[in-house]
Design a protein around this motif. Sequence first.
Motif, PDB file in Angstrom:
ATOM      1  N   ALA A 264      -3.478  12.966  17.126  1.00 14.14           N
ATOM      2  CA  ALA A 264      -4.256  14.180  16.859  1.00 14.14           C
ATOM      3  C   ALA A 264      -4.990  14.109  15.525  1.00 14.14           C
ATOM      4  O   ALA A 264      -6.048  14.718  15.356  1.00 14.14           O
ATOM      5  CB  ALA A 264      -3.332  15.403  16.888  1.00 14.14           C
ATOM      6  N   THR A 265      -4.435  13.373  14.580  1.00 11.80           N
ATOM      7  CA  THR A 265      -5.028  13.333  13.238  1.00 11.80           C
ATOM      8  C   THR A 265      -5.944  12.125  13.032  1.00 11.80           C
ATOM      9  O   THR A 265      -6.710  12.093  12.071  1.00 11.80           O
ATOM     10  CB  THR A 265      -3.924  13.311  12.161  1.00 11.80           C
ATOM     11  OG1 THR A 265      -3.087  12.156  12.354  1.00 11.80           O
ATOM     12  CG2 THR A 265      -3.066  14.570  12.257  1.00 11.80           C
ATOM     13  N   LEU A 266      -5.867  11.146  13.923  1.00  9.10           N
ATOM     14  CA  LEU A 266      -6.598   9.899  13.729  1.00  9.10           C
ATOM     15  C   LEU A 266      -8.113  10.085  13.589  1.00  9.10           C
ATOM     16  O   LEU A 266      -8.723   9.483  12.686  1.00  9.10           O
ATOM     17  CB  LEU A 266      -6.286   8.929  14.875  1.00  9.10           C
ATOM     18  CG  LEU A 266      -6.881   7.526  14.756  1.00  9.10           C
ATOM     19  CD1 LEU A 266      -6.420   6.837  13.476  1.00  9.10           C
ATOM     20  CD2 LEU A 266      -6.503   6.681  15.976  1.00  9.10           C
ATOM     21  N   PRO A 267      -8.765  10.886  14.436  1.00  7.08           N
ATOM     22  CA  PRO A 267     -10.229  11.016  14.267  1.00  7.08           C
ATOM     23  C   PRO A 267     -10.640  11.479  12.876  1.00  7.08           C
ATOM     24  O   PRO A 267     -11.638  11.000  12.317  1.00  7.08           O
ATOM     25  CB  PRO A 267     -10.593  12.058  15.339  1.00  7.08           C
ATOM     26  CG  PRO A 267      -9.545  11.907  16.397  1.00  7.08           C
ATOM     27  CD  PRO A 267      -8.292  11.617  15.631  1.00  7.08           C
TER      28      PRO A 267
ATOM     29  N   GLY B 176     -13.063   6.346   6.019  1.00  4.41           N
ATOM     30  CA  GLY B 176     -14.038   5.379   6.508  1.00  4.41           C
ATOM     31  C   GLY B 176     -13.388   4.129   7.066  1.00  4.41           C
ATOM     32  O   GLY B 176     -13.771   3.004   6.714  1.00  4.41           O
ATOM     33  N   LEU B 177     -12.432   4.292   7.937  1.00  2.00           N
ATOM     34  CA  LEU B 177     -11.623   3.173   8.415  1.00  2.00           C
ATOM     35  C   LEU B 177     -12.384   2.312   9.419  1.00  2.00           C
ATOM     36  O   LEU B 177     -13.123   2.812  10.272  1.00  2.00           O
ATOM     37  CB  LEU B 177     -10.341   3.702   9.065  1.00  2.00           C
ATOM     38  CG  LEU B 177      -9.459   4.600   8.188  1.00  2.00           C
ATOM     39  CD1 LEU B 177      -8.213   5.024   8.958  1.00  2.00           C
ATOM     40  CD2 LEU B 177      -9.069   3.875   6.898  1.00  2.00           C
ATOM     41  N   THR B 178     -12.174   1.018   9.318  1.00  2.00           N
ATOM     42  CA  THR B 178     -12.712   0.058  10.283  1.00  2.00           C
ATOM     43  C   THR B 178     -11.775  -0.001  11.494  1.00  2.00           C
ATOM     44  O   THR B 178     -10.616   0.439  11.417  1.00  2.00           O
ATOM     45  CB  THR B 178     -12.806  -1.332   9.656  1.00  2.00           C
ATOM     46  OG1 THR B 178     -11.476  -1.812   9.383  1.00  2.00           O
ATOM     47  CG2 THR B 178     -13.617  -1.301   8.365  1.00  2.00           C
ATOM     48  N   PRO B 179     -12.232  -0.553  12.633  1.00  2.00           N
ATOM     49  CA  PRO B 179     -11.340  -0.691  13.796  1.00  2.00           C
ATOM     50  C   PRO B 179     -10.056  -1.449  13.476  1.00  2.00           C
ATOM     51  O   PRO B 179      -8.973  -1.103  13.978  1.00  2.00           O
ATOM     52  CB  PRO B 179     -12.211  -1.448  14.807  1.00  2.00           C
ATOM     53  CG  PRO B 179     -13.607  -1.040  14.464  1.00  2.00           C
ATOM     54  CD  PRO B 179     -13.621  -0.913  12.964  1.00  2.00           C
ATOM     55  N   GLY B 180     -10.163  -2.474  12.607  1.00  2.00           N
ATOM     56  CA  GLY B 180      -8.965  -3.217  12.219  1.00  2.00           C
ATOM     57  C   GLY B 180      -7.988  -2.358  11.448  1.00  2.00           C
ATOM     58  O   GLY B 180      -6.777  -2.438  11.643  1.00  2.00           O
TER      59      GLY B 180
ATOM     60  N   SER C 114      -4.243   8.262  -0.503  1.00  2.00           N
ATOM     61  CA  SER C 114      -5.079   7.134  -0.107  1.00  2.00           C
ATOM     62  C   SER C 114      -4.562   6.533   1.195  1.00  2.00           C
ATOM     63  O   SER C 114      -3.440   6.804   1.635  1.00  2.00           O
ATOM     64  CB  SER C 114      -5.078   6.044  -1.194  1.00  2.00           C
ATOM     65  OG  SER C 114      -3.777   5.471  -1.311  1.00  2.00           O
ATOM     66  N   PHE C 115      -5.391   5.702   1.794  1.00  2.06           N
ATOM     67  CA  PHE C 115      -5.017   5.019   3.033  1.00  2.06           C
ATOM     68  C   PHE C 115      -3.788   4.143   2.825  1.00  2.06           C
ATOM     69  O   PHE C 115      -2.865   4.126   3.653  1.00  2.06           O
ATOM     70  CB  PHE C 115      -6.196   4.176   3.521  1.00  2.06           C
ATOM     71  CG  PHE C 115      -5.872   3.264   4.672  1.00  2.06           C
ATOM     72  CD1 PHE C 115      -5.602   3.782   5.931  1.00  2.06           C
ATOM     73  CD2 PHE C 115      -5.845   1.885   4.494  1.00  2.06           C
ATOM     74  CE1 PHE C 115      -5.311   2.939   7.005  1.00  2.06           C
ATOM     75  CE2 PHE C 115      -5.549   1.044   5.547  1.00  2.06           C
ATOM     76  CZ  PHE C 115      -5.285   1.567   6.806  1.00  2.06           C
ATOM     77  N   ALA C 116      -3.733   3.410   1.719  1.00  2.00           N
ATOM     78  CA  ALA C 116      -2.613   2.502   1.456  1.00  2.00           C
ATOM     79  C   ALA C 116      -1.298   3.268   1.341  1.00  2.00           C
ATOM     80  O   ALA C 116      -0.269   2.850   1.895  1.00  2.00           O
ATOM     81  CB  ALA C 116      -2.882   1.695   0.186  1.00  2.00           C
TER      82      ALA C 116
END
Length: 472
Positions: free
Chosen positions: A66-69, A76-80, A132-134
């Motif tokens: 639900a939160t991924l989009p 700004g995440l890449t597919p990887g 952050s993403f990390a």
Amino acid sequence: MGNTVVQHGGTATTVADAGAAAHAVTKGSIIARIERLPANAMQVRARILIGAATFFDGFDVIVIAATLPLLIQKWGLTPGQVGFLIASGSIGQLIGAFLFPSLAERYGRVRSIAWSSGIIGLTSIACGFAPSFAVFVALRIVQGLGLGGELPVAATYINEITRAHGRGRFVLLYEIVFPIGLLASNALGAWIVPRFGWEAMYFIGGVPLVLFFLLRTLVPESPRWLGERGRMHEAGDALAAFEATVKQPLPPLGNLAEFEAMASRHPKRRRLDLIGPAYLKRTIAVALLWMTCGVLQYGLSTWLPTIYKTVYHAPLQLALNLAVAASVLGVLGSLTCALIVDKVGRKPVINWSFVLCAVSLVFAGVFVAQSVYVVATFCALALGFMACGFITAYVYTPELYPTSIRAFGCGLGGAWLKIAAIFAPALVGKTLMGGNMNVAFYALAVVPVVAAVAVHFMGIETKGKVLEQLEV
């Protein structure tokens, strides 16, 4: 000597039984006392509290869908990076699937469930504050320790406190809280995320932290585990806690000699026996069963909102709503399974649900060029049928192994699910998002067919049998 009936707080037991409970607790008498237990308030309490842990396990494990989009947009995440983010929780879950069952074998089922619940709740709250993403990925890995460990230990505990008659129904009506948790996560996500942001979902997922403080004081330890550890007095106390909440008079203990023979017939097993001659076929069947659930649950359902939004250009709200519809079918499938599993048997339910899941995926591939509603319908059917097999795994897997290695056997099954969950999102996502959606659906359809064949030829039927009867 007659069995004089005495009352204890509304519970009727016999003097002979009371004496047995106090002075002669044996492995055989533990089995006998569990087998005569009708449904009681303590079992209901255990099912509610441990069910709450399992509910939020389901809630937190799929909240990423639900939160991924919004997370993709925020960082700004890449597919990887998206594939790694989805798989990150599974990395921790793989470790947790071994860690917490090991703790459960050594320190007890209830204590292990409490520890895993605390980790789930605390890290979920922390995810809502991730800068952050990390940091978010690191927290998801740590949370995975609890998510991977709670389910197999909880399934082990609920099986061990339940008698043979009606065990499938009892366990699965408890386990249905997991797909309900999946549904709640998708449904709340569809309403909360667009209005309050993705962070709110992780704050809600912090509720299991409360269970860390409550479980050990409100739920008795597994009498079977205590007996296996030689802690007979504590096993008697745990049994007494269940018996004290039975409203009607308990019948006298019968067939004690048979239960004693049953308890002492087989040697204490070690973990290596899971891949030894006695249990290897069962372990292979369990591995393929759980891997199938991992591939479909994580490799397909996690991607669905994103697929609907990016491939079929559905609005975010519609994409989330379609994912909710799949979760609804998962709950309905699980409920149907719970009602029939003691009559039909474990193997037929698993095999037919997986075959029908495969058929639905084939149709999704055939009609992939149609509208989002057509594809979403077949995906929802596939996940609904898969849910039947998935939930049956939680009653079937603990039945296949003895008490001394039951939790670890369940953890090993869960580990295969997590291994699939680590690799499936990236592989499936690359195929689905790369324009080969029909190929992806056909490939996914092969997975449940292989599992159904393995369970059919390598598994055993367990319905209606005392757990100790199933040992080899």
